[in-house]
Design an enzyme around this catalytic site. Sequence first.
Site: not given
Length: 198
Positions: A25, A30, A75, A77, A102
Amino acid sequence: MLFGRNKTSGVEWLLVGLGNPGDKYDNTRHNVGFAAIDQLAEELRVPVQKLKYRSLTQTVELGGAKVLLMKPITYMNLSGEAVGEAARFFKIPADHVLVLSDDVSLPVGKLRIRKGGSAGGHNGLKSIIQHLGTDQFPRVKIGVGEKPHPDYDMADWVLGKFAGEDLKTITQAIQRAGKAAECYIHDGPDQAMNRFNG
């Protein structure tokens, strides 16, 4: 009124960068929140690697205050789980939880400082709102640009990486985001908005 803040720890602010943990990532749209925390840590010459409150953390002096830098490793969420835990531990009121995230509705590299507001479809912000029980916490939104066409999958877009001119632009924006956070903590929201909402 300091909301009976935990004096022993002295932490007055949480500065939370949002992102997803893991090398794959890195440098994705993000993860600009993580990148802004990393950039700030580099300038302050401190590592952000103490594992606490389900985050990589480090306590620093920033803008004349004692600030806990946080990169939740839950993570995106579930970011609110980490933020809620740290806020409760240090008795930090929501208006001292500053989130770097972001924003796909802003052009690449544009910053927008807000004192609060809805999640705007951002799962990390949604989770933080849920766990703090309010949407009245400040944020520095870092523009990552809109997806190229309406049918483009949003997840593919935000998990894509920057390239070319966008990479240069976002690198500068990430540096400015840290300065914007410092200005917010030191000078308050109005000053920060005047200087950095461009």
